[in-house]
Design a protein around this motif. Structure first.
Motif, PDB file in Angstrom:
ATOM      1  N   PRO A 100       0.866  -1.293  -0.137  1.00 30.36           N
ATOM      2  CA  PRO A 100      -0.090  -0.052   0.020  1.00 30.36           C
ATOM      3  C   PRO A 100       0.832   1.226  -0.038  1.00 30.36           C
ATOM      4  O   PRO A 100       2.002   1.375   0.747  1.00 30.36           O
ATOM      5  CB  PRO A 100      -0.923  -0.359   1.342  1.00 30.36           C
ATOM      6  N   GLY A 101       0.483   2.296  -0.790  1.00 29.05           N
ATOM      7  CA  GLY A 101       1.148   3.365  -0.838  1.00 29.05           C
ATOM      8  C   GLY A 101       2.445   3.544  -1.667  1.00 29.05           C
ATOM      9  O   GLY A 101       3.101   4.693  -1.721  1.00 29.05           O
ATOM     10  N   ILE A 102       2.577   2.552  -2.553  1.00 26.26           N
ATOM     11  CA  ILE A 102       3.942   2.604  -3.181  1.00 26.26           C
ATOM     12  C   ILE A 102       3.593   3.110  -4.634  1.00 26.26           C
ATOM     13  O   ILE A 102       4.625   3.625  -5.328  1.00 26.26           O
ATOM     14  CB  ILE A 102       4.424   1.066  -3.390  1.00 26.26           C
ATOM     15  N   GLY A 103       2.426   3.390  -5.032  1.00 28.38           N
ATOM     16  CA  GLY A 103       2.273   4.102  -6.239  1.00 28.38           C
ATOM     17  C   GLY A 103       1.429   3.364  -7.302  1.00 28.38           C
ATOM     18  O   GLY A 103       1.292   3.738  -8.490  1.00 28.38           O
ATOM     19  N   LYS A 104       0.581   2.305  -6.869  1.00 23.66           N
ATOM     20  CA  LYS A 104      -0.221   1.497  -7.701  1.00 23.66           C
ATOM     21  C   LYS A 104      -1.408   2.356  -8.467  1.00 23.66           C
ATOM     22  O   LYS A 104      -1.442   2.552  -9.809  1.00 23.66           O
ATOM     23  CB  LYS A 104      -0.816   0.288  -7.392  1.00 23.66           C
ATOM     24  N   SER A 105      -2.025   3.016  -7.703  1.00 20.09           N
ATOM     25  CA  SER A 105      -2.994   3.822  -8.257  1.00 20.09           C
ATOM     26  C   SER A 105      -2.576   4.942  -9.319  1.00 20.09           C
ATOM     27  O   SER A 105      -3.111   5.416 -10.025  1.00 20.09           O
ATOM     28  CB  SER A 105      -3.923   4.449  -7.099  1.00 20.09           C
ATOM     29  N   THR A 106      -1.418   5.409  -8.621  1.00 22.34           N
ATOM     30  CA  THR A 106      -0.814   6.804  -9.287  1.00 22.34           C
ATOM     31  C   THR A 106      -0.373   6.291 -10.688  1.00 22.34           C
ATOM     32  O   THR A 106      -0.989   6.846 -11.756  1.00 22.34           O
ATOM     33  CB  THR A 106       0.393   7.306  -8.625  1.00 22.34           C
ATOM     34  N   LEU A 107       0.195   5.071 -10.819  1.00 23.39           N
ATOM     35  CA  LEU A 107       0.578   4.860 -12.126  1.00 23.39           C
ATOM     36  C   LEU A 107      -0.400   4.363 -13.040  1.00 23.39           C
ATOM     37  O   LEU A 107      -0.809   4.666 -14.119  1.00 23.39           O
ATOM     38  CB  LEU A 107       1.382   3.313 -12.061  1.00 23.39           C
ATOM     39  N   MET A 134      -9.525  14.798  -8.310  1.00 27.26           N
ATOM     40  CA  MET A 134      -8.385  15.350  -7.614  1.00 27.26           C
ATOM     41  C   MET A 134      -6.865  15.033  -7.818  1.00 27.26           C
ATOM     42  O   MET A 134      -6.046  15.790  -8.400  1.00 27.26           O
ATOM     43  CB  MET A 134      -8.738  15.509  -6.180  1.00 27.26           C
ATOM     44  N   ARG A 135      -6.966  13.716  -7.747  1.00 31.42           N
ATOM     45  CA  ARG A 135      -5.728  13.139  -8.298  1.00 31.42           C
ATOM     46  C   ARG A 135      -5.317  13.494  -9.669  1.00 31.42           C
ATOM     47  O   ARG A 135      -3.902  13.714 -10.073  1.00 31.42           O
ATOM     48  CB  ARG A 135      -5.642  11.387  -7.795  1.00 31.42           C
ATOM     49  N   ALA A 136      -6.264  13.200 -10.571  1.00 31.32           N
ATOM     50  CA  ALA A 136      -6.032  13.445 -12.087  1.00 31.32           C
ATOM     51  C   ALA A 136      -5.334  14.918 -12.279  1.00 31.32           C
ATOM     52  O   ALA A 136      -4.593  15.088 -13.045  1.00 31.32           O
ATOM     53  CB  ALA A 136      -7.124  13.011 -12.671  1.00 31.32           C
ATOM     54  N   ASN A 137      -6.172  15.673 -11.539  1.00 28.11           N
ATOM     55  CA  ASN A 137      -5.603  17.291 -11.706  1.00 28.11           C
ATOM     56  C   ASN A 137      -4.136  17.496 -11.293  1.00 28.11           C
ATOM     57  O   ASN A 137      -3.278  18.150 -11.875  1.00 28.11           O
ATOM     58  CB  ASN A 137      -6.472  18.254 -10.913  1.00 28.11           C
ATOM     59  N   ARG A 138      -3.867  16.687 -10.178  1.00 26.43           N
ATOM     60  CA  ARG A 138      -2.703  16.880  -9.836  1.00 26.43           C
ATOM     61  C   ARG A 138      -1.292  16.129 -10.657  1.00 26.43           C
ATOM     62  O   ARG A 138      -0.449  16.598 -10.755  1.00 26.43           O
ATOM     63  CB  ARG A 138      -2.581  16.254  -8.209  1.00 26.43           C
ATOM     64  N   LEU A 139      -1.956  14.973 -11.263  1.00 27.42           N
ATOM     65  CA  LEU A 139      -0.944  14.412 -12.279  1.00 27.42           C
ATOM     66  C   LEU A 139      -0.713  15.000 -13.439  1.00 27.42           C
ATOM     67  O   LEU A 139      -0.020  14.975 -14.275  1.00 27.42           O
ATOM     68  CB  LEU A 139      -1.440  12.985 -12.587  1.00 27.42           C
ATOM     69  N   GLU A 266      10.555   7.378 -10.629  1.00 25.05           N
ATOM     70  CA  GLU A 266      10.752   8.279  -9.500  1.00 25.05           C
ATOM     71  C   GLU A 266       9.314   8.666  -8.865  1.00 25.05           C
ATOM     72  O   GLU A 266       8.721   9.456  -9.796  1.00 25.05           O
ATOM     73  CB  GLU A 266      11.848   9.405  -9.741  1.00 25.05           C
ATOM     74  N   MET A 267       8.968   8.835  -7.727  1.00 23.29           N
ATOM     75  CA  MET A 267       7.646   9.381  -7.227  1.00 23.29           C
ATOM     76  C   MET A 267       8.170  10.917  -6.957  1.00 23.29           C
ATOM     77  O   MET A 267       8.634  11.279  -6.184  1.00 23.29           O
ATOM     78  CB  MET A 267       7.446   8.814  -5.810  1.00 23.29           C
ATOM     79  N   THR A 268       7.445  11.655  -8.099  1.00 24.20           N
ATOM     80  CA  THR A 268       7.391  13.396  -7.532  1.00 24.20           C
ATOM     81  C   THR A 268       6.084  13.939  -7.128  1.00 24.20           C
ATOM     82  O   THR A 268       5.200  13.186  -7.020  1.00 24.20           O
ATOM     83  CB  THR A 268       7.795  13.919  -9.071  1.00 24.20           C
ATOM     84  N   GLY A 269       6.181  15.263  -7.196  1.00 25.73           N
ATOM     85  CA  GLY A 269       5.131  15.785  -6.681  1.00 25.73           C
ATOM     86  C   GLY A 269       3.685  15.619  -7.608  1.00 25.73           C
ATOM     87  O   GLY A 269       2.665  15.942  -7.344  1.00 25.73           O
ATOM     88  N   THR A 270       4.256  15.307  -8.957  1.00 24.38           N
ATOM     89  CA  THR A 270       3.054  15.052  -9.909  1.00 24.38           C
ATOM     90  C   THR A 270       3.216  13.796 -10.503  1.00 24.38           C
ATOM     91  O   THR A 270       3.009  13.661 -11.669  1.00 24.38           O
ATOM     92  CB  THR A 270       3.306  16.272 -11.017  1.00 24.38           C
ATOM     93  N   GLY A 271       3.446  12.745  -9.825  1.00 19.72           N
ATOM     94  CA  GLY A 271       3.306  11.599 -10.052  1.00 19.72           C
ATOM     95  C   GLY A 271       4.533  10.762 -10.245  1.00 19.72           C
ATOM     96  O   GLY A 271       5.532  11.317  -9.982  1.00 19.72           O
ATOM     97  N   LEU A 272       4.189   9.491 -11.059  1.00 26.06           N
ATOM     98  CA  LEU A 272       5.537   8.790 -11.266  1.00 26.06           C
ATOM     99  C   LEU A 272       6.222   9.309 -12.646  1.00 26.06           C
ATOM    100  O   LEU A 272       5.787   9.424 -13.520  1.00 26.06           O
ATOM    101  CB  LEU A 272       5.254   7.543 -11.185  1.00 26.06           C
TER     102      LEU A 272
HETATM  103  P1  TYD Z   1      -0.828   5.544  -4.616  1.00 26.52           P
HETATM  104  O1  TYD Z   1      -0.773   5.619  -6.108  1.00 26.52           O
HETATM  105  O2  TYD Z   1      -2.070   5.994  -3.986  1.00 26.52           O
HETATM  106  O3  TYD Z   1      -0.428   4.396  -3.825  1.00 26.52           O
HETATM  107  P2  TYD Z   1      -1.142   2.863  -3.850  1.00 26.52           P
HETATM  108  O4  TYD Z   1      -2.220   2.921  -4.728  1.00 26.52           O
HETATM  109  O5  TYD Z   1      -0.168   1.918  -4.398  1.00 26.52           O
HETATM  110  O6  TYD Z   1      -1.679   2.299  -2.557  1.00 26.52           O
HETATM  111  O7  TYD Z   1       0.558   6.510  -4.144  1.00 26.52           O
HETATM  112  C1  TYD Z   1       0.370   6.797  -2.648  1.00 26.52           C
HETATM  113  C2  TYD Z   1       1.622   7.601  -2.558  1.00 26.52           C
HETATM  114  O8  TYD Z   1       2.164   8.522  -3.373  1.00 26.52           O
HETATM  115  C3  TYD Z   1       1.201   8.830  -1.377  1.00 26.52           C
HETATM  116  O9  TYD Z   1       2.079   8.607  -0.334  1.00 26.52           O
HETATM  117  C4  TYD Z   1       1.503  10.100  -2.107  1.00 26.52           C
HETATM  118  C5  TYD Z   1       2.349   9.712  -3.143  1.00 26.52           C
HETATM  119  N1  TYD Z   1       2.419  10.637  -4.314  1.00 26.52           N
HETATM  120  C6  TYD Z   1       3.219  11.655  -4.618  1.00 26.52           C
HETATM  121  O10 TYD Z   1       4.293  11.534  -4.259  1.00 26.52           O
HETATM  122  N2  TYD Z   1       3.019  12.169  -5.965  1.00 26.52           N
HETATM  123  C7  TYD Z   1       1.749  12.222  -6.269  1.00 26.52           C
HETATM  124  O11 TYD Z   1       1.678  13.205  -7.549  1.00 26.52           O
HETATM  125  C8  TYD Z   1       0.798  11.242  -6.113  1.00 26.52           C
HETATM  126  C9  TYD Z   1      -0.375  11.082  -6.985  1.00 26.52           C
HETATM  127  C10 TYD Z   1       0.947  10.423  -5.050  1.00 26.52           C
END
Ligand code: TYD
Ligand code: MG
Length: 454
Positions: A100-107, A134-139, A266-272
């Motif tokens: 959890p939290g690793i970035g699956k939803s983001t990717l 909201m997440r999409a706006n950020r990405l 790399e996880m950045t402020g605007t996604g991977l």
């Molecule tokens: P997320 O994709 O929600 O994880 P999962 O679906 O694998 O559980 O990612 C969550 C983490 O990523 C959260 O701690 C915040 C961080 N994050 C960023 O640093 N930048 C971003 O642009 C986004 C969308 C998330």
């Protein structure tokens, strides 16, 4: 548990093994206390998907099947396309697993945003439509081809997917989905199996590829992705230290490509953000002249990359020496220290040893042994290893340096990054002539020390 049909079976929540009765220890994976009771899956909806795929399905002579390569759909993300083997195969079911939290939803949301020409259906069982927005706006990116649907009942998902006929369906996550045909709660073994079975049948019948997200804990314990591995076509796994910003996406099963692919993000402020050239990021960030660091030419899957191993050796503050390793197996570290002690006469038993793999990487390639040994010795003697030297070799119990696979590719990568000297095993067989780099072959630790520190 008294279910409607009366019949229940027991599943191992670790590996998914099915058994008609309870057992203290799963005979398949050997875990204790993992059997959970669940209603038996109704026969009609169990994963025998082939039957309904049409009556036109008859045995065909292999030689009569035309051998044009299957068409693949590009997801618009070169790194993801590459690990899939050149795009996603129509009708395939791809599992993306990770903690959890690793970035699956983001990717998985970045994929449709990065490829507006694809009509995608993004099903979220975890977040509301607003939250996804909201997440999409950020990405950022172009959301014109992306449909969002917040739902947890899998039958509804399939129905809407049939109506919408998108090019790609993404389901986030398998643990939140449930089906009416199984009675247990969402996230249980039988629900997960059923949901995956339904999505598999949908993908095969419609030809629409499906990406399924699955949470997995550190040891793969929670019922989920481990069980699904047999069902799905492709398994991609997200790895990386949650604290660090690097994430590795690795293919661990692929029916349509190689399993030795990996991509670094790399996880950045605007996604991977894809890191197209991992070596350049992981290699030393300091000026040089620092003791306790050594660069390893590692191979992860088929991809060589170089990164820095850092060690700190200091006199033990308390009676017993501490050994700690981040990103490396601490038992392997202990073994290497014992080899240094017994086979090469270095007295490290009263020293604290701390080891760190730069960039939050977790490594398991035995070729890192040599760099670990050199980093430890370098810190112990406070002798800096020159910046243009790297290592690739396994260390055996008798202190011998053993060859590692694909040494030529490691050397080529080192050349590309400007290294001038690489230490490998004397027993390595090289198929290529390497110019621009000195390949030093060493057979055992004392010879290595002599060549390096003298
Ligand atoms: P997320 O994709 O929600 O994880 P999962 O679906 O694998 O559980 O990612 C969550 C983490 O990523 C959260 O701690 C915040 C961080 N994050 C960023 O640093 N930048 C971003 O642009 C986004 C969308 C998330
Ligand atoms: Mg998520």
């Amino acid at each position: 548990m008294a279910s409607k049909g009366g019949k229940t079976v027991w599943f191992c929540s670790s590996c998914g093994n099915e058994s008609p009765k309870w057992m203290g220890r799963c005979p398949a994976c050997g875990e204790w206390n993992t059997m959970v009771e669940a209603p038996a899956a109704p026969k009609a909806s169990s994963s025998k998907g082939g039957k309904s795929a049409g009556n036109s399905n008859v045995p065909v002579r292999l030689s009569q099947i035309d051998n044009s390569a299957e068409t693949r759909l590009s997801l618009g993300n070169p790194e993801v396309d590459r690990i899939l083997g050149g795009g996603i195969v129509p009708g395939s079911l791809v599992l993306i697993g990770g903690e959890p939290g690793i970035g699956k939803s983001t990717l998985s949301l970045q994929l449709p945003l990065g490829c507006p020409s694809l009509k995608t259906l993004y099903v979220s069982g975890e977040e509301s439509v607003k939250q996804v927005k909201m997440r999409a706006n950020r990405l950022g990116g172009d959301a014109s081809g992306c449909y969002i649907y917040s739902e947890t009942l899998i039958e509804n998902v399939v129905e809407h997917a049939r109506e919408l006929t998108p090019d790609l369906v993404i389901v986030d996550s398998v643990q939140t989905m449930y089906t009416e045909t199984a009675e247990s709660s969402p996230g249980s073994v039988s629900q997960i199996k059923e949901v995956a079975g339904i999505l598999l049948r949908f993908a095969k019948e419609s030809g629409i590829p499906v990406i399924l997200i699955g949470h997995i804990t550190k040891d793969g314990y929670i019922a989920g992705p481990k069980i699904l591995e047999h069902i799905v076509d492709v398994v991609l796994q997200f790895e990386g230290e949650n604290r660090g910003s690097y994430r590795i996406l690795r293919s661990i099963k692929n029916r349509f490509g190689s399993t030795s692919e990996l991509a670094v993000f790399e996880m950045t402020g605007t996604g991977l953000r894809a890191v197209a050239n991992p070596s350049e990021l992981l290699v030393p960030l300091h000026e040089g002249g620092l003791s306790g660091t050594a660069v390893c030419a590692m191979l992860d899957g088929t991809r060589p990359f170089l990164f820095e191993v850092q060690a700190l050796v200091s006199t033990a503050a308390y009676g017993t020496a501490q050994r700690s390793a981040t990103g490396f197996d601490v038992r392997r570290l202990n073994m290497l220290l014992a080899v240094l002690e017994r086979r090469a006469g270095f007295h490290l038993n009263a020293k604290d040893v701390f080891l760190n793999m730069a960039g939050g990487l977790r490594v398991s390639d035995p070729a890192c042994d040599l760099a670990v040994v050199c980093a430890v010795l370098s810190s112990n003697f406070d002798f800096a290893i020159p910046m243009d030297v790297c290592f690739a070799g396994e260390v055996g119990l008798s202190g011998e340096i053993r060859p590692v696979g694909q040494t030529d590719r490691r050397i080529s990568e080192a050349v590309r990054l400007g290294f001038k000297k690489i230490f490998v095993s004397s027993f390595s067989s090289l198929d290529m002539q390497h110019k621009d780099i000195a390949v030093v072959k060493v057979a055992e630790i004392p010879a290595l020390v002599k060549a390096l520190f003298k």
